[in-house]
Design a protein around this motif. Sequence first.
Motif, PDB file in Angstrom:
ATOM      1  N   GLY A  52       6.431   0.518   7.447  1.00  0.00           N
ATOM      2  CA  GLY A  52       6.397  -0.869   7.898  1.00  0.00           C
ATOM      3  C   GLY A  52       6.326  -1.830   6.732  1.00  0.00           C
ATOM      4  O   GLY A  52       6.647  -1.486   5.590  1.00  0.00           O
ATOM      5  N   SER A  53       5.863  -3.033   6.997  1.00  0.00           N
ATOM      6  CA  SER A  53       5.826  -4.070   5.960  1.00  0.00           C
ATOM      7  C   SER A  53       4.605  -3.956   5.055  1.00  0.00           C
ATOM      8  O   SER A  53       4.617  -4.464   3.929  1.00  0.00           O
ATOM      9  N   ASN A  54       3.538  -3.294   5.527  1.00  0.00           N
ATOM     10  CA  ASN A  54       2.332  -3.168   4.715  1.00  0.00           C
ATOM     11  C   ASN A  54       2.387  -1.909   3.862  1.00  0.00           C
ATOM     12  O   ASN A  54       2.485  -0.803   4.399  1.00  0.00           O
ATOM     13  N   PRO A  55       2.319  -2.038   2.541  1.00  0.00           N
ATOM     14  CA  PRO A  55       2.316  -0.840   1.686  1.00  0.00           C
ATOM     15  C   PRO A  55       0.962  -0.146   1.730  1.00  0.00           C
ATOM     16  O   PRO A  55      -0.070  -0.777   1.987  1.00  0.00           O
ATOM     17  N   PHE A  56       0.968   1.158   1.498  1.00  0.00           N
ATOM     18  CA  PHE A  56      -0.284   1.902   1.418  1.00  0.00           C
ATOM     19  C   PHE A  56      -0.969   1.632   0.083  1.00  0.00           C
ATOM     20  O   PHE A  56      -0.352   1.740  -0.982  1.00  0.00           O
ATOM     21  N   VAL A  57      -2.243   1.267   0.145  1.00  0.00           N
ATOM     22  CA  VAL A  57      -3.079   1.102  -1.043  1.00  0.00           C
ATOM     23  C   VAL A  57      -4.316   1.969  -0.847  1.00  0.00           C
ATOM     24  O   VAL A  57      -5.014   1.834   0.161  1.00  0.00           O
ATOM     25  N   PRO A  58      -4.618   2.873  -1.768  1.00  0.00           N
ATOM     26  CA  PRO A  58      -5.805   3.712  -1.597  1.00  0.00           C
ATOM     27  C   PRO A  58      -7.085   2.892  -1.722  1.00  0.00           C
ATOM     28  O   PRO A  58      -7.156   1.955  -2.516  1.00  0.00           O
ATOM     29  N   MET A  59      -8.076   3.239  -0.932  1.00  0.00           N
ATOM     30  CA  MET A  59      -9.354   2.534  -0.989  1.00  0.00           C
ATOM     31  C   MET A  59     -10.018   2.716  -2.346  1.00  0.00           C
ATOM     32  O   MET A  59     -10.792   1.857  -2.795  1.00  0.00           O
ATOM     33  N   GLY A  60      -9.704   3.807  -3.018  1.00  0.00           N
ATOM     34  CA  GLY A  60     -10.269   4.037  -4.344  1.00  0.00           C
ATOM     35  C   GLY A  60      -9.919   2.957  -5.347  1.00  0.00           C
ATOM     36  O   GLY A  60     -10.597   2.800  -6.361  1.00  0.00           O
ATOM     37  N   ALA A  61      -8.866   2.176  -5.079  1.00  0.00           N
ATOM     38  CA  ALA A  61      -8.515   1.067  -5.959  1.00  0.00           C
ATOM     39  C   ALA A  61      -9.613   0.011  -5.987  1.00  0.00           C
ATOM     40  O   ALA A  61      -9.660  -0.821  -6.899  1.00  0.00           O
ATOM     41  N   LEU A  62     -10.506   0.054  -4.992  1.00  0.00           N
ATOM     42  CA  LEU A  62     -11.626  -0.887  -4.915  1.00  0.00           C
ATOM     43  C   LEU A  62     -12.949  -0.203  -5.248  1.00  0.00           C
ATOM     44  O   LEU A  62     -14.017  -0.692  -4.910  1.00  0.00           O
ATOM     45  N   GLY A  63     -12.847   0.931  -5.947  1.00  0.00           N
ATOM     46  CA  GLY A  63     -14.036   1.689  -6.308  1.00  0.00           C
ATOM     47  C   GLY A  63     -14.958   0.969  -7.266  1.00  0.00           C
ATOM     48  O   GLY A  63     -16.125   1.349  -7.396  1.00  0.00           O
ATOM     49  N   ASP A  64     -14.471  -0.085  -7.927  1.00  0.00           N
ATOM     50  CA  ASP A  64     -15.345  -0.856  -8.804  1.00  0.00           C
ATOM     51  C   ASP A  64     -16.251  -1.793  -8.008  1.00  0.00           C
ATOM     52  O   ASP A  64     -17.219  -2.329  -8.548  1.00  0.00           O
ATOM     53  N   ILE A  65     -15.952  -1.974  -6.705  1.00  0.00           N
ATOM     54  CA  ILE A  65     -16.789  -2.797  -5.838  1.00  0.00           C
ATOM     55  C   ILE A  65     -17.823  -1.945  -5.119  1.00  0.00           C
ATOM     56  O   ILE A  65     -19.001  -2.307  -5.032  1.00  0.00           O
ATOM     57  N   VAL A  66     -17.379  -0.799  -4.586  1.00  0.00           N
ATOM     58  CA  VAL A  66     -18.253   0.065  -3.797  1.00  0.00           C
ATOM     59  C   VAL A  66     -17.846   1.514  -4.037  1.00  0.00           C
ATOM     60  O   VAL A  66     -16.656   1.804  -4.229  1.00  0.00           O
ATOM     61  N   PRO A  67     -18.791   2.451  -4.076  1.00  0.00           N
ATOM     62  CA  PRO A  67     -18.404   3.863  -4.243  1.00  0.00           C
ATOM     63  C   PRO A  67     -17.607   4.362  -3.048  1.00  0.00           C
ATOM     64  O   PRO A  67     -17.951   4.085  -1.889  1.00  0.00           O
TER      65      PRO A  67
END
Length: 434
Positions: free
Chosen positions: A238-253
């Motif tokens: 679809g129009s939304n690309p997949f982004v792993p949640m680990g990309a935000l690991g600097d905010i929360v484990p």
Amino acid sequence: MEEENGGKPEAEAEGEKRWRFGANKALAAAGGRSIRGTLNKVIACVEETGPRPMITLGNGDPSLFPSFRTTPIAEDAIVEAVRSAQYNNYAPTNGLLPARQAVAEYLSKDLPYQLSPDDVFITAGCAQAIEIVITALARPDANILLPRPGFPMYEARCTFNHVEMRHFDLIPEKGWEFDLDQVEKLADENTVAIVLINPNNPCGSVLKYEHMKEIAKTAMKLGIMVISDEVYDHLTFGSNPFVPMGALGDIVPVITLGSISKRWVVPGWRLGWIITTDPKHILRKTKFVDSIRSYLDITTDPATFIQGAVPQMINNTKADFFNNIIHVLRDSAEISYNRIKDIKCITCPHKPEASMFVMVKLNMSYLDNISDDVEFCSKLAKEESVIVLPGSALEMKNWLRITFAVEPTSLVVAIERLESFCKRHERVEQISPG
């Protein structure tokens, strides 16, 4: 009966031995939440002497269909691993180093930092990864926030480990985003984690990066980890690309769970992983990683030769294979959405854009002599030999989860049968939903 036998239980009164063992009630409760158990009950309704072959749109295993056969690269990797005679031994409890290295490099391509093999724990599929993480989190009074709808393996493992479940809603009108206000109201001092499934099973949705960032900030505020189930990573169209949640690991484990099952279409090979996407090393400081290691010491490992094949599979599989799978899924999702939306008693609130599933809502006011989603699926199986999953198995009464990852010709036939069934059971006079 006890009074008639002088107050003694019937078995003793008849001279029989009273045995001290019996069923584990926790296992029975956990098993009752499983997709397999629910589907087996629905499949049992199929008439054995029926004139038409059964078509199952109930589970996410397209591996039996020609359009979804795995790549020869993966098959050759398995053969070479077996014939090498290097993988007949036990593997280390956290997995073979080359396998962990290959997974770390594979996942690091989508992250702003490089994973280490020490961040990777190889498991017997994503199901065992869920088992290990929930068990490692279990402690008296702990609770975990689970999405509704979601994947019932989480509920089953929480039930078995006596961990309280608190469900927050996904909002269909917003592409199945989290109800974050509800999340904050549900959490308390005993909340330890929140579960995210992206790309989503059962909704077929993909979360936007901006919303994922809000989830990460909310988890940080609450002081809890995020368990990110990414078994359908990159199966998006679809129009939304997949982004792993680990990309935000600097905010929360973030604990990331995944496997080769879906992207390589080999669920029976049972090779998955747990990843600590945690650049600030909070999971190690809190000793959570030690709990994972302890559990791995007392559980089984995935087959060593499968682990031995992983580096070749990951490094040598061509983009054409993945692109072809995506192409088939996209076409099947279009077929499902376009044909289902014309069926009166079914509403599809969000067009699927990922994974292998779509969630649709039953309008019971259009149906006659059908009380709920379970009865709908049972009668559909009996009359049309078509299998779909009742939403009740996913905490969503009067919804259905439909799998479109089947051979396209079979999908068309199955939806035609579904439409015929709905017309046959259509209520002559529609009643008001109120």
